[in-house]
Write an enzyme that holds these catalytic residues in place. Sequence first.
Site, PDB file in Angstrom:
ATOM      1  N   ASP A 206       0.834  -1.072   0.116  1.00  0.00           N
ATOM      2  CA  ASP A 206      -0.260  -0.407   0.323  1.00  0.00           C
ATOM      3  C   ASP A 206       1.137   1.674   0.350  1.00  0.00           C
ATOM      4  O   ASP A 206       0.224   2.123  -0.302  1.00  0.00           O
ATOM      5  CB  ASP A 206      -0.836   0.147   0.663  1.00  0.00           C
ATOM      6  CG  ASP A 206      -2.263  -1.058   1.083  1.00  0.00           C
ATOM      7  OD1 ASP A 206      -2.610  -1.430  -0.121  1.00  0.00           O
ATOM      8  OD2 ASP A 206      -2.955  -1.195   2.278  1.00  0.00           O
TER       9      ASP A 206
ATOM     10  N   GLU B  60      13.574   2.455   4.080  1.00  0.00           N
ATOM     11  CA  GLU B  60      12.221   2.903   5.570  1.00  0.00           C
ATOM     12  C   GLU B  60      12.460   4.364   5.322  1.00  0.00           C
ATOM     13  O   GLU B  60      11.513   3.962   6.860  1.00  0.00           O
ATOM     14  CB  GLU B  60      13.442   2.458   6.534  1.00  0.00           C
ATOM     15  CG  GLU B  60      14.262   1.616   6.800  1.00  0.00           C
ATOM     16  CD  GLU B  60      14.812   0.939   7.207  1.00  0.00           C
ATOM     17  OE1 GLU B  60      14.287  -0.111   8.350  1.00  0.00           O
ATOM     18  OE2 GLU B  60      15.690   0.794   7.371  1.00  0.00           O
TER      19      GLU B  60
END
Length: 295
Positions: free
Chosen positions: A145, A178
Amino acid sequence: MTTATAHSYFDSASDVLLDSWFPPEGIEPKRFCLGERVGLIVGRVQEVELAGLDEAPASAGDVYYRLHLLSRCEVAPNEVNLEGIFGLLPTIAWTSAGPVLPEHVDQLRSLVAGHEHHLQVTSIDKFPRMTDYVIPVGVRLGDADRVRLGAHLAPGTTVMHEGFVNFNAGSLGPVMIEGRVTPGVTVGGGSDIGAGSSIQGTLSGGGKQVNSIGQNTLLGANAGIGISLGDRCIVEAGLYVTAGTKVLLADGTVVKARELSGQSDLLFWRNSQSGAIEAVPAASSNWGGLNSDLH
């Protein structure tokens, strides 16, 4: 103009194009969703007219074609004209029964209940997630997502669960992501975008400055940049360096960070005693590079 074959979904009442899927060569352009069965969506194969890639896209289908090219790594970020795409793409409710206009979600929920389907709405946005259209080669995604169609992920890239990659942005080699990689931004191979970090893109405040990160560079956790970084650079955790940030150099001079944009072998840190932001040679502060087992 040229054309390309797509399978497209349309709103059955207004014939508004909801999305277009351009399958890889050799794959039949065929899909089906529950929204079609209950009559809210119409799916059909079409030949989409395409403007030249250096010209602004001419339609929503043209936009989808360009986003597919980026996610298949057939073109790199900033190599394709994406001017005006927000005006061409409608806002869509992306659901487990197919894409629909947001005002039709409640009707769709009621209609699919008769098919023993519990409707899920994953987002309401102009852009879908990449993995519903393109599966990148040699890539790990912790949370699909968080990667939009139009993201460019080179083989060897890992996007962890809190990482985010927008359209017209991404990696040019094996990279750990990240943090957030925003539109227009590219990250060179061997670099690490630390947890919670961010890079100002071309949509940040309407800016036009295209920022990038070179190879073997570390953007520390919760850090951020509004400039480009060259190769083998480090930005310490928690430090945000904007173009106007005043930076103390090793020779005692003070410059704005934009004057250092794109330079290699620099370590940006905040002096814990004086509070000054400093840029010093990074050669003696090698962060060790990516873990090859993860990429």
